[in-house]
Design a protein around this motif. Structure first.
Motif, mmCIF file in Angstrom:
data_model
loop_
_atom_site.group_PDB
_atom_site.id
_atom_site.type_symbol
_atom_site.label_atom_id
_atom_site.label_comp_id
_atom_site.label_asym_id
_atom_site.label_seq_id
_atom_site.Cartn_x
_atom_site.Cartn_y
_atom_site.Cartn_z
ATOM 1 N N LYS A 131 9.207 68.042 32.644
ATOM 2 C CA LYS A 131 9.372 67.403 33.730
ATOM 3 C C LYS A 131 9.856 65.825 33.406
ATOM 4 O O LYS A 131 10.945 65.223 33.978
ATOM 5 N N SER A 132 9.255 65.252 32.380
ATOM 6 C CA SER A 132 9.552 64.158 31.681
ATOM 7 C C SER A 132 11.131 63.918 31.349
ATOM 8 O O SER A 132 11.803 62.862 31.440
ATOM 9 N N GLU A 133 11.526 65.004 30.808
ATOM 10 C CA GLU A 133 12.926 65.192 30.525
ATOM 11 C C GLU A 133 13.757 65.017 31.546
ATOM 12 O O GLU A 133 15.040 64.226 31.511
ATOM 13 N N LYS A 134 13.238 65.769 32.383
ATOM 14 C CA LYS A 134 14.263 65.989 33.717
ATOM 15 C C LYS A 134 14.394 64.547 34.437
ATOM 16 O O LYS A 134 15.444 64.094 34.912
ATOM 17 N N ASP A 135 13.244 63.796 34.584
ATOM 18 C CA ASP A 135 13.267 62.679 35.223
ATOM 19 C C ASP A 135 13.988 61.835 34.688
ATOM 20 O O ASP A 135 14.877 60.782 35.144
ATOM 21 N N GLU A 136 14.005 61.614 33.172
ATOM 22 C CA GLU A 136 14.801 60.650 32.167
ATOM 23 C C GLU A 136 16.267 60.868 32.587
ATOM 24 O O GLU A 136 17.142 60.137 32.617
ATOM 25 N N ALA A 137 16.689 62.381 32.634
ATOM 26 C CA ALA A 137 18.099 62.685 32.996
ATOM 27 C C ALA A 137 18.629 62.145 34.196
ATOM 28 O O ALA A 137 19.546 61.722 34.434
ATOM 29 N N VAL A 138 17.521 62.210 35.406
ATOM 30 C CA VAL A 138 18.065 61.759 36.556
ATOM 31 C C VAL A 138 18.243 60.348 36.605
ATOM 32 O O VAL A 138 19.222 59.612 37.046
ATOM 33 N N LEU A 139 17.238 59.560 35.735
ATOM 34 C CA LEU A 139 17.738 58.104 35.950
ATOM 35 C C LEU A 139 18.685 57.684 35.231
ATOM 36 O O LEU A 139 19.508 56.683 35.456
ATOM 37 N N LYS A 140 19.036 58.200 34.162
ATOM 38 C CA LYS A 140 20.289 58.111 33.221
ATOM 39 C C LYS A 140 21.683 58.515 34.106
ATOM 40 O O LYS A 140 22.467 57.406 34.150
ATOM 41 N N ILE A 141 21.441 59.376 34.735
ATOM 42 C CA ILE A 141 22.841 59.686 35.518
ATOM 43 C C ILE A 141 22.887 58.884 36.840
ATOM 44 O O ILE A 141 23.983 58.362 37.067
ATOM 45 N N LEU A 142 21.706 58.135 37.410
ATOM 46 C CA LEU A 142 21.765 57.428 38.331
ATOM 47 C C LEU A 142 22.438 56.102 37.993
ATOM 48 O O LEU A 142 23.410 55.461 38.613
ATOM 49 N N GLU A 143 22.043 55.547 36.750
ATOM 50 C CA GLU A 143 22.790 54.498 36.033
ATOM 51 C C GLU A 143 24.417 54.739 35.902
ATOM 52 O O GLU A 143 24.929 53.870 36.268
ATOM 53 N N LYS A 144 24.683 55.823 35.606
ATOM 54 C CA LYS A 144 26.036 55.988 35.131
ATOM 55 C C LYS A 144 26.686 55.872 36.716
ATOM 56 O O LYS A 144 27.866 55.815 36.510
ATOM 57 N N VAL A 145 26.277 56.337 37.970
ATOM 58 C CA VAL A 145 26.865 56.358 39.121
ATOM 59 C C VAL A 145 26.722 55.035 39.461
ATOM 60 O O VAL A 145 27.134 54.878 40.749
ATOM 61 N N ARG A 146 26.064 54.017 38.988
ATOM 62 C CA ARG A 146 25.816 52.611 39.381
ATOM 63 C C ARG A 146 25.079 52.785 40.580
ATOM 64 O O ARG A 146 25.313 52.018 41.818
ATOM 65 N N LEU A 147 23.975 53.519 40.650
ATOM 66 C CA LEU A 147 22.859 53.316 41.855
ATOM 67 C C LEU A 147 21.559 52.834 41.039
ATOM 68 O O LEU A 147 21.287 52.929 39.678
ATOM 69 N N GLU A 148 20.755 51.868 41.876
ATOM 70 C CA GLU A 148 19.393 51.536 41.314
ATOM 71 C C GLU A 148 18.600 52.505 41.127
ATOM 72 O O GLU A 148 18.400 53.599 41.806
ATOM 73 N N PRO A 149 17.607 52.590 40.187
ATOM 74 C CA PRO A 149 16.635 53.678 40.041
ATOM 75 C C PRO A 149 15.732 53.731 41.193
ATOM 76 O O PRO A 149 15.454 55.005 41.529
ATOM 77 N N SER A 150 15.557 52.743 42.037
ATOM 78 C CA SER A 150 14.736 52.898 43.260
ATOM 79 C C SER A 150 15.185 53.946 44.228
ATOM 80 O O SER A 150 14.520 54.329 45.097
ATOM 81 N N TYR A 151 16.654 54.245 44.039
ATOM 82 C CA TYR A 151 17.106 55.250 44.749
ATOM 83 C C TYR A 151 16.492 56.529 45.018
ATOM 84 O O TYR A 151 16.724 57.503 45.834
ATOM 85 N N ILE A 152 15.842 56.975 44.018
ATOM 86 C CA ILE A 152 15.231 58.379 43.781
ATOM 87 C C ILE A 152 14.263 58.842 44.809
ATOM 88 O O ILE A 152 13.992 59.616 45.272
ATOM 89 N N ASN A 153 13.484 57.542 45.401
ATOM 90 C CA ASN A 153 12.622 57.954 46.629
ATOM 91 C C ASN A 153 13.379 57.825 48.014
ATOM 92 O O ASN A 153 12.497 58.078 48.951
ATOM 93 N N ARG A 154 14.565 57.720 48.090
ATOM 94 C CA ARG A 154 15.222 57.359 49.469
ATOM 95 C C ARG A 154 15.515 58.880 49.891
ATOM 96 O O ARG A 154 15.619 59.681 49.109
ATOM 97 N N PHE A 155 15.908 58.929 51.151
ATOM 98 C CA PHE A 155 16.565 60.178 51.607
ATOM 99 C C PHE A 155 17.850 59.887 52.046
ATOM 100 O O PHE A 155 18.487 58.718 52.292
ATOM 101 N N PRO A 156 18.706 60.804 52.204
ATOM 102 C CA PRO A 156 19.973 60.767 52.285
ATOM 103 C C PRO A 156 20.656 59.891 53.591
ATOM 104 O O PRO A 156 21.512 59.117 53.353
#
Lengths: 324, 347
Positions: A131-156
């Motif tokens: 799980k921690s690897e997955k979370d890390e990957a998500v945060l990494k890719i969010l940064e790549k598409v220039r979105l703040e980490p806080s977006y993970i808790n938002r809805f579309p």
């Protein structure tokens, strides 16, 4: 030493017919020839632009490549592997190497899932457990598409159109694919946001060394994004060339007309080629050259003889009787 | 002589459950007879609402809450329901993006164009009577039918006498839009509003429709407003252009000047951010940030959060006035107001 460019994807005479059923026993009465004999390759590291009007088969071609549609005929090779011949498990393995973004990000995001889960889902499906690897990957890719980490808790629904498309890009790239299919990725994005998304895709292609098939009806967008461009008309490729060649020296009458038909901001009343009539039905396409019903240079030969898709100069292929 | 159309400080709001959406928030512009104006803007900029407001076709929860729309010197907003019905179609006509949803699928194209003619020109009776007359081939109906064919022919539909009897589904997208244009022009209105008329069409069909509109414009000398997000389409047809952003007019200019020297920072940024032919190898600049939420727009100028010329303390506090900076060119931006005059504006 000049190295021969290596192909990542090779399409050989791909056909896709959608059956039309009728009568009481739902017999196949005829079919829509969506893609009708398309051959081209996508080289490693390049962005291949596929352009054409609605119904020309560009989207179907893309869907066949990523396996969302099965070709009626023809072979597709991915890294030398024939997709029709390998086992289902291998197909799944290959699919990890392909990411896709589509026109409407509103439709590709589940409204009940938080952005974090939306992006993580492909990893879950591919069987990653840590799980921690997955979370890390998500945060990494969010940064790549220039979105703040806080977006993970938002809805579309809390995101704007541009942000949703960024999420869709993140989701497509979370598995570190080699190939990205981008099918009209900016058509539903606002004009002032479009260049942000185009530049982002362009940067990511470079940064991650992706090979990309970029599909659009907009010739200016295709020019901006692609290295080589294929022009489709009624299920067939009519011209294929490196981007400079195609835009500076179009050889097919259809490409010529398309380029001249685009209204240019700030310009007016240039000599335009206005094509007569409409695109014929793909259920019963015209004999010979498919473009002949609208072609300004049509001759008797065109209705009888199907033009060959041949190399007019190095890397420049045209399907027109005028040129052969 | 009064102007054909004069909009003064128009405000159209949508009263939704989430709050008041200020779709058009204080727009002023004028048009002379026979003039063509393009209104450009992104989705949600209020350009369509502006078009609908002119015909008073804004639907609930939308409402025109303020301002004046003078058409030939008379305020449209003060007209009665019946007066409005007479103006719509006969004096001001509108074409929408999707012709399929504006055409009735169970009547033939000819019937629908004929209806517009009969209703507005009072030449023959209503639909039923017209149908009966047509059935027995009586002279008045024949007159309408001839007019219908003439209009269809003018919009480039070949074999008009046969195609008149076709239903909308038998027409292609481009032909349906031609039929809509035919219908809109059937009563030779003084003003035609075209809201994204070619957006759903393919490039080659769009070129045909634009060519047609150019010809008709020459022939009928109708003033028209072309609403579009595509600056190319507008350049093709219009002489003047208005740029809208988040419910406000940002710039009003002639086409040539706008593209050569855009005045408003939004126009400037937008022109640099659109992919155009010949863009390979260059890098498009992009406008940072996102379009503002119209329920809770930023204080001051709506564009200030994305603007590179933002003057702190002014742009984020006061709404810029829409003023003439050069003859015929109006801009709403504090950049064009000298510091000394800012105090004169009461700031």
């Amino acid at each position: 030493m000049i190295k021969k460019p290596e192909s990542l994807i090779e399409l050989e005479n791909i056909k896709k017919y959608f059956p039309i059923r009728g009568g009481i026993i739902s017999k196949v009465v005829s079919s829509v020839h969506a893609v009708d004999g398309v051959t081209f390759n996508i080289r490693k590291g390049e962005t291949f632009g596929l352009v054409g009007e609605s119904g020309c088969g560009k989207t179907t071609t893309g869907r066949i490549i990523i396996g969302l549609e099965k070709a009626t005929e023809g072979t597709i090779m991915f890294e030398g592997l024939d997709l029709n011949r390998i086992a289902e498990s291998e197909v799944r393995e290959l699919r990890r190497k392909m990411g896709a973004i589509f026109q409407d990000p509103h439709l590709s995001l589940d409204p009940r899932m938080r952005i974090g889960s939306v992006i993580r889902e492909p990893l879950d499906i591919q069987g990653f457990v840590n799980k921690s690897e997955k979370d890390e990957a998500v945060l990494k890719i969010l940064e790549k598409v220039r979105l703040e980490p806080s977006y993970i808790n938002r809805f579309p629904h809390e995101l704007s159109g541009g942000e949703k498309q960024r999420v869709a890009i993140a989701r497509a790239l979370i598995n570190n694919p080699e190939f990205l299919l981008a099918d009209e990725p900016i058509s539903s994005v606002d004009v002032s946001i479009r260049s942000q998304i185009l530049n982002l895709i362009k940067d990511l292609i470079e940064e991650l060394g992706l090979t990309c098939l970029f599909i659009s009806h907009d010739l200016s967008v295709i020019e901006y994004m692609s290295d080589r461009v294929g022009v489709m008309y009624l299920g067939r490729l009519v011209e294929l060339a490196p981007v400079e060649t195609l835009y500076d020296n179009p050889q097919h009458p259809y490409t010529e007309a398309l380029l001249s038909a685009i209204p240019v901001p700030g310009e007016r009343s240039k000599e335009r080629i206005i094509l007569k009539g409409v695109v014929p039905s793909p259920i019963n396409p015209p004999s010979g050259c498919r473009f002949r019903t609208r072609c300004p240079y049509v001759s008797i030969k065109c209705s009888k003889e199907e033009p060959k898709f041949f190399e007019i100069e190095k890397d420049h292929l045209v399907a027109c009787n005028l040129r052969s | 002589m009064s102007k054909l159309l004069e909009i003064r400080d128009l405000k159209t709001y949508y009263f939704t459950r989430d709050g008041v959406v200020k779709a058009v928030d204080g727009v002023s512009l004028g048009m002379e007879k026979g003039e063509n104006l393009g209104i450009a803007g992104e989705s949600g900029s209020g350009k369509s609402t502006l078009g609908l407001s002119i015909l008073r076709l804004v639907r609930t929860p939308g409402r025109i809450v303020g301002g004046e729309i003078l058409f030939k010197g008379e305020d449209i907003l003060k007209k009665s329901y019946d007066e409005m019905r007479r103006i719509r179609g006969a004096e001001i006509s509108i074409i929408f993006q999707d012709p399929t949803s504006s055409l009735n699928p169970v009547y033939t194209i000819g019937d629908q164009i004929g209806e517009a003619i009969t209703l507005h020109q009072h030449k023959v009776g209503g639909g039923m009577l017209n149908w009966l007359l047509g059935r027995f081939n009586l002279s008045r109906a024949r007159e309408v039918n001839e007019k219908v064919e003439e209009i269809l022919r003018e919009t480039g539909i070949s074999d008009a006498s046969k195609r008149r009897g076709d239903y909308p589904h038998q027409f292609s997208g481009g032909m349906r839009q031609r039929a809509m244009i035919a219908m809109a022009l059937s009563c030779t209105p003084d003003l035609l509003i075209a809201d994204e008329p070619t957006t759903n069409l393919d490039v080659t069909i769009e070129a045909q429709i634009l060519e047609l509109m150019k010809e008709l414009q020459k022939e009928f000398d109708t003033a028209f407003i072309l609403i579009s997000h595509n600056l190319g389409t507008i350049s093709e047809l219009c002489d003047k252009i208005a740029i809208m952003y988040a419910g406000n007019l940002m710039e009003l200019s002639d086409i040539k000047t706008l593209f050569e020297s855009p005045k408003h920072p939004y126009t400037e940024a937008l022109l640099e951010a659109i992919p155009r032919l010949g863009s390979r190898g260059k890098r498009l600049s992009s406008i940072p940030g996102d379009i503002p939420d119209l329920i809770d727009p930023p204080q001051g100028c709506n564009f200030h959060p994305r603007c590179k010329y933002m003057i702190d303390g002014i742009c984020n506090r006061y709404t810029p006035p829409f003023i003439e900076v050069e003859p015929g060119i109006k801009v709403s931006c504090f950049k064009y107001i000298p510091k000394s005059e800012l105090s004169g504006l009461g700031l």
